[in-house]
Design a protein around this motif. Structure first.
Motif, PDB file in Angstrom:
ATOM      1  N   THR A  13      -8.805   4.301  -8.193  1.00 54.71           N
ATOM      2  CA  THR A  13      -8.877   3.995  -6.762  1.00 54.71           C
ATOM      3  C   THR A  13      -8.105   2.736  -6.400  1.00 54.71           C
ATOM      4  O   THR A  13      -8.227   2.242  -5.282  1.00 54.71           O
ATOM      5  N   THR A  14      -7.321   2.213  -7.310  1.00 54.20           N
ATOM      6  CA  THR A  14      -6.482   1.054  -7.020  1.00 54.20           C
ATOM      7  C   THR A  14      -5.030   1.384  -7.378  1.00 54.20           C
ATOM      8  O   THR A  14      -4.772   2.173  -8.282  1.00 54.20           O
ATOM      9  N   ILE A  15      -4.116   0.756  -6.653  1.00 52.24           N
ATOM     10  CA  ILE A  15      -2.700   0.989  -6.912  1.00 52.24           C
ATOM     11  C   ILE A  15      -2.325   0.506  -8.313  1.00 52.24           C
ATOM     12  O   ILE A  15      -1.554   1.152  -9.029  1.00 52.24           O
ATOM     13  N   ALA A  16      -2.886  -0.642  -8.708  1.00 50.68           N
ATOM     14  CA  ALA A  16      -2.570  -1.168 -10.035  1.00 50.68           C
ATOM     15  C   ALA A  16      -2.996  -0.190 -11.123  1.00 50.68           C
ATOM     16  O   ALA A  16      -2.292   0.013 -12.114  1.00 50.68           O
ATOM     17  N   GLY A  17      -4.167   0.442 -10.942  1.00 48.96           N
ATOM     18  CA  GLY A  17      -4.609   1.426 -11.919  1.00 48.96           C
ATOM     19  C   GLY A  17      -3.746   2.673 -11.911  1.00 48.96           C
ATOM     20  O   GLY A  17      -3.544   3.307 -12.949  1.00 48.96           O
ATOM     21  N   ALA A  18      -3.213   3.014 -10.739  1.00 53.80           N
ATOM     22  CA  ALA A  18      -2.397   4.224 -10.645  1.00 53.80           C
ATOM     23  C   ALA A  18      -1.056   4.069 -11.346  1.00 53.80           C
ATOM     24  O   ALA A  18      -0.527   5.027 -11.914  1.00 53.80           O
ATOM     25  N   VAL A  19      -0.494   2.866 -11.294  1.00 60.51           N
ATOM     26  CA  VAL A  19       0.840   2.683 -11.873  1.00 60.51           C
ATOM     27  C   VAL A  19       0.791   2.127 -13.292  1.00 60.51           C
ATOM     28  O   VAL A  19       1.836   1.954 -13.920  1.00 60.51           O
ATOM     29  N   ALA A  20      -0.420   1.811 -13.784  1.00 64.49           N
ATOM     30  CA  ALA A  20      -0.521   1.302 -15.156  1.00 64.49           C
ATOM     31  C   ALA A  20       0.045   2.331 -16.130  1.00 64.49           C
ATOM     32  O   ALA A  20      -0.279   3.515 -16.071  1.00 64.49           O
ATOM     33  N   ARG A  21       0.887   1.857 -16.997  1.00 67.94           N
ATOM     34  CA  ARG A  21       1.541   2.697 -18.011  1.00 67.94           C
ATOM     35  C   ARG A  21       2.341   3.839 -17.377  1.00 67.94           C
ATOM     36  O   ARG A  21       2.569   4.874 -17.992  1.00 67.94           O
ATOM     37  N   GLY A  22       2.739   3.646 -16.119  1.00 67.83           N
ATOM     38  CA  GLY A  22       3.621   4.620 -15.475  1.00 67.83           C
ATOM     39  C   GLY A  22       3.006   5.989 -15.287  1.00 67.83           C
ATOM     40  O   GLY A  22       3.709   7.002 -15.351  1.00 67.83           O
ATOM     41  N   ARG A  23       1.702   6.041 -15.032  1.00 69.63           N
ATOM     42  CA  ARG A  23       1.043   7.341 -14.952  1.00 69.63           C
ATOM     43  C   ARG A  23       1.391   8.117 -13.687  1.00 69.63           C
ATOM     44  O   ARG A  23       1.546   9.335 -13.716  1.00 69.63           O
ATOM     45  N   LEU A  24       1.480   7.431 -12.544  1.00 68.63           N
ATOM     46  CA  LEU A  24       1.704   8.114 -11.279  1.00 68.63           C
ATOM     47  C   LEU A  24       2.895   7.493 -10.558  1.00 68.63           C
ATOM     48  O   LEU A  24       3.184   6.305 -10.704  1.00 68.63           O
ATOM     49  N   ALA A  25       3.555   8.299  -9.754  1.00 67.60           N
ATOM     50  CA  ALA A  25       4.730   7.828  -9.011  1.00 67.60           C
ATOM     51  C   ALA A  25       4.296   7.232  -7.681  1.00 67.60           C
ATOM     52  O   ALA A  25       3.321   7.676  -7.061  1.00 67.60           O
ATOM     53  N   LEU A  26       5.026   6.210  -7.250  1.00 69.46           N
ATOM     54  CA  LEU A  26       4.779   5.571  -5.957  1.00 69.46           C
ATOM     55  C   LEU A  26       5.913   5.931  -5.011  1.00 69.46           C
ATOM     56  O   LEU A  26       7.080   5.999  -5.410  1.00 69.46           O
ATOM     57  N   ARG A  27       5.549   6.111  -3.732  1.00 72.08           N
ATOM     58  CA  ARG A  27       6.560   6.481  -2.734  1.00 72.08           C
ATOM     59  C   ARG A  27       6.404   5.578  -1.511  1.00 72.08           C
ATOM     60  O   ARG A  27       5.322   5.061  -1.226  1.00 72.08           O
ATOM     61  N   CYS A  28       7.518   5.427  -0.812  1.00 75.39           N
ATOM     62  CA  CYS A  28       7.535   4.565   0.371  1.00 75.39           C
ATOM     63  C   CYS A  28       6.702   5.199   1.492  1.00 75.39           C
ATOM     64  O   CYS A  28       6.855   6.386   1.782  1.00 75.39           O
ATOM     65  N   PRO A  29       5.841   4.430   2.146  1.00 69.03           N
ATOM     66  CA  PRO A  29       5.023   4.994   3.228  1.00 69.03           C
ATOM     67  C   PRO A  29       5.789   5.233   4.516  1.00 69.03           C
ATOM     68  O   PRO A  29       5.233   5.797   5.459  1.00 69.03           O
ATOM     69  N   TRP A  30       7.061   4.812   4.580  1.00 72.27           N
ATOM     70  CA  TRP A  30       7.847   4.996   5.806  1.00 72.27           C
ATOM     71  C   TRP A  30       8.901   6.092   5.680  1.00 72.27           C
ATOM     72  O   TRP A  30       9.144   6.808   6.645  1.00 72.27           O
ATOM     73  N   CYS A  31       9.511   6.214   4.506  1.00 72.31           N
ATOM     74  CA  CYS A  31      10.565   7.222   4.360  1.00 72.31           C
ATOM     75  C   CYS A  31      10.266   8.221   3.250  1.00 72.31           C
ATOM     76  O   CYS A  31      11.016   9.185   3.074  1.00 72.31           O
ATOM     77  N   ASN A  32       9.220   7.987   2.466  1.00 72.39           N
ATOM     78  CA  ASN A  32       8.777   8.882   1.392  1.00 72.39           C
ATOM     79  C   ASN A  32       9.726   8.898   0.195  1.00 72.39           C
ATOM     80  O   ASN A  32       9.604   9.753  -0.675  1.00 72.39           O
ATOM     81  N   ASP A  33      10.667   7.972   0.109  1.00 77.57           N
ATOM     82  CA  ASP A  33      11.510   7.865  -1.082  1.00 77.57           C
ATOM     83  C   ASP A  33      10.702   7.259  -2.228  1.00 77.57           C
ATOM     84  O   ASP A  33       9.786   6.458  -2.002  1.00 77.57           O
ATOM     85  N   THR A  58       0.842  -1.197   0.000  1.00 78.99           N
ATOM     86  CA  THR A  58       0.000   0.000   0.000  1.00 78.99           C
ATOM     87  C   THR A  58       0.876   1.246   0.000  1.00 78.99           C
ATOM     88  O   THR A  58       0.937   1.972   0.996  1.00 78.99           O
ATOM     89  N   PRO A  59       1.577   1.498  -1.079  1.00 75.60           N
ATOM     90  CA  PRO A  59       2.458   2.667  -1.116  1.00 75.60           C
ATOM     91  C   PRO A  59       1.687   3.968  -1.230  1.00 75.60           C
ATOM     92  O   PRO A  59       0.479   3.976  -1.526  1.00 75.60           O
ATOM     93  N   ILE A  60       2.371   5.067  -0.991  1.00 77.52           N
ATOM     94  CA  ILE A  60       1.808   6.395  -1.206  1.00 77.52           C
ATOM     95  C   ILE A  60       1.825   6.680  -2.707  1.00 77.52           C
ATOM     96  O   ILE A  60       2.798   6.377  -3.391  1.00 77.52           O
TER      97      ILE A  60
END
Length: 489
Positions: A240-260, A206-208
């Motif tokens: 509203t799903t992580i898979a949909g957010a990262v499909a085709r590289g549309r949105l960036a994901l970040r670590c929920p603990w360090c924000n990298d 469940t990344p940011i």
């Protein structure tokens, strides 16, 4: 005495007049105004409620902007820079707004009745015997109108509440089904994300999610912010799903603990985390680097592509990650190298929370440090590998890991030096040969504990000279296959 009698007669006559006025004028008028008030109150309240709901005049709840909680890691759960769905917040606000306006209309009606009474002034007896009963007419009208408004509000509440409740139930069911489907799909694909910050190395499903406007969405999932889509504060529609957010590289994901920022392929490809550990000087780092490099070369030679996404050293461990793509398959492999100094230090070992989500473990044993080869070299025996094993196994149990679900590879390193020390007396080829030789070297207790604790155990003889039958790549490839990643051979 006569004055008293006359006064009493006046009150009797006044009372009779009041009764006559009530019977002749007030009651017929009430028979007209009461039903009229009921109808006016009922349909008037319905008209007010419909008008307020149709125009959406109620204030819209403002979402939390990242200006309030700029650090996504420390933000309050539920505070998202997104607009809640209508059923998630606006419906309740509209219902309260409509009820408030119905109450205001009823209040204005009673203000009019009181104003009419005040403007009429005080009427003395005997005129009051005629005027007083007439006040029952506006009072009855007010009571009837208020009752009608209550009936209309209750009826509309039942209808609107029923419809809204049905829609809310359907919305929640759809959101729950989508959330369950997304979770099951993530588990089926073995997807996940591993932070490559050497000071973090956290694992998450469940990344940011970072919108293009720069705002951070900490809990991107179907729910109060939308079942199928959510709207960011900037106006952008997000899935509203992580898979949909990262499909085709549309949105960036970040670590929920360090924000990298998380590496490419996170939450899309199968995510595999391997830990290579052993006693100090056993060749842990050499095997970790050589093993992953050998697998990458195999994938490349088979027509696939590889990209090293990280390679960094932190206070507690080294991290090397790579994305492997061949055919229609892909995997992100992270090899976590826990140096011997970490295993030897209780303080550093306590930081290895990363072991909780590991896919497989490699225990490296320096073959030349075992008692018999060490004596041939004129050195004393090295650190007991069983101590290292029990330290790592104990840490895993403390973190609640079921060892029976994990594979363990026991790799004897420095095979080339072992051949020089014990020519012709080294382990026989294959896992069984290495296992038997290790047991004959005084490690029978270690072999028995490994076979008892872990779900699958395999033994390897490795060398840094790159021989095919002793390549560290075979160790990594076997653990990848156990994790569901069948790399080319």
């Amino acid at each position: 005495m006569a004055a008293v009698v006359n006064g009493g007669q006046e009150y009797v006559i006044g009372g009779l007049v009041a009764i006559v006025v009530t019977a002749v004028l007030v009651v017929p008028m009430l028979l007209v105004v009461v039903p009229l008030g009921l109808l006016l109150g009922t349909f008037g309240s319905l008209a007010i409620i419909v008008a307020r709901l149709a125009t959406g005049a109620a204030p819209t709840p403002r979402p939390v902007d990242d200006a309030v909680a700029a650090d996504p890691v420390e933000g309050t759960p539920g505070d998202e820079p997104a607009w809640r769905s209508y059923l998630g917040a606006q419906a309740i606000g509209d219902a309260r707004d409509a009820g408030t306006h119905v109450k205001r209309a009823a209040s204005r009606l009673w203000d009019g009745v009181r104003e009419l009474r005040d403007n009429a002034g005080y009427t003395e007896f005997p005129d009051s015997a005629v005027v007083a009963p007439l006040w029952l007419v506006p009072f009855g009208f007010g009571v009837a109108t208020t009752a009608g408004a209550a009936v209309g509000s209750a009826a509309s509440g039942v209808v609107v509440g029923g419809v809204t409740g049905t829609m809310w139930t359907a919305h929640r069911a759809a959101a729950g089904a989508l959330r369950l489907g997304s979770t099951l799909d993530t588990r089926r694909r073995g997807a996940g994300a591993t932070c490559v910050n050497p000071e973090c190395l956290g694992h998450t499903t469940t990344p940011i999610v970072q919108c293009r406007c720069g705002r951070f969405h900490r809990t991107l999932r179907p729910g109060a912010f939308g079942a199928f889509r959510r709207r960011c504060v900037c106006g952008a529609l997000l899935p509203t799903t992580i898979a949909g957010a990262v499909a085709r590289g549309r949105l960036a994901l970040r670590c929920p603990w360090c924000n990298d920022e998380l590496p490419p392929g996170s939450m899309i490809d199968r995510n595999v985390r391997l830990v290579v550990t052993g006693a100090p000087g056993s060749g842990v780092s050499t095997l970790a680097d050589a093993g992953l490099h050998a697998v990458m070369e195999t994938v490349t030679s088979s027509g696939g592509s590889v990209s090293r996404t990280a390679g960094a050293t932190g206070a507690a461990t080294r991290c090397t990650a790579a994305r492997l793509v061949w055919g229609r398959r892909a995997a992100v492999v992270t090899v976590l190298d826990a140096p011997g100094a970490v295993v030897a230090s209780d303080v550093e070992l306590a930081r290895l929370h990363l072991l909780r989500d590991v896919s497989g473990i490699v225990l490296v044993i320096d073959a030349t440090a075992l008692p018999r080869p060490a004596s041939k070299l004129g050195d004393g025996p090295g650190a007991d590998p069983e101590i290292t094993y029990r330290t790592i196994a104990g840490r895993l149990r403390d973190d609640g890991v079921d060892l029976r679900k994990l594979p363990l590879a026991i790799a004897l390193s420095k095979a080339d030096q072992l051949d020089a020390v014990l020519p012709g007396r080294g382990p026989a080829p294959g896992s069984a040969g290495v296992q038997d030789w290790l047991a004959r070297q005084g490690q029978r207790s270690l072999v028995a504990a490994a076979e008892r604790d872990f779900g699958a155990v395999r033994y390897y003889l490795t060398s840094a000279d790159g021989e095919s039958d002793r390549s560290p790549g075979a160790v990594v490839a076997w653990l990848l296959r156990r994790a569901g990643v069948r790399v080319p051979t």
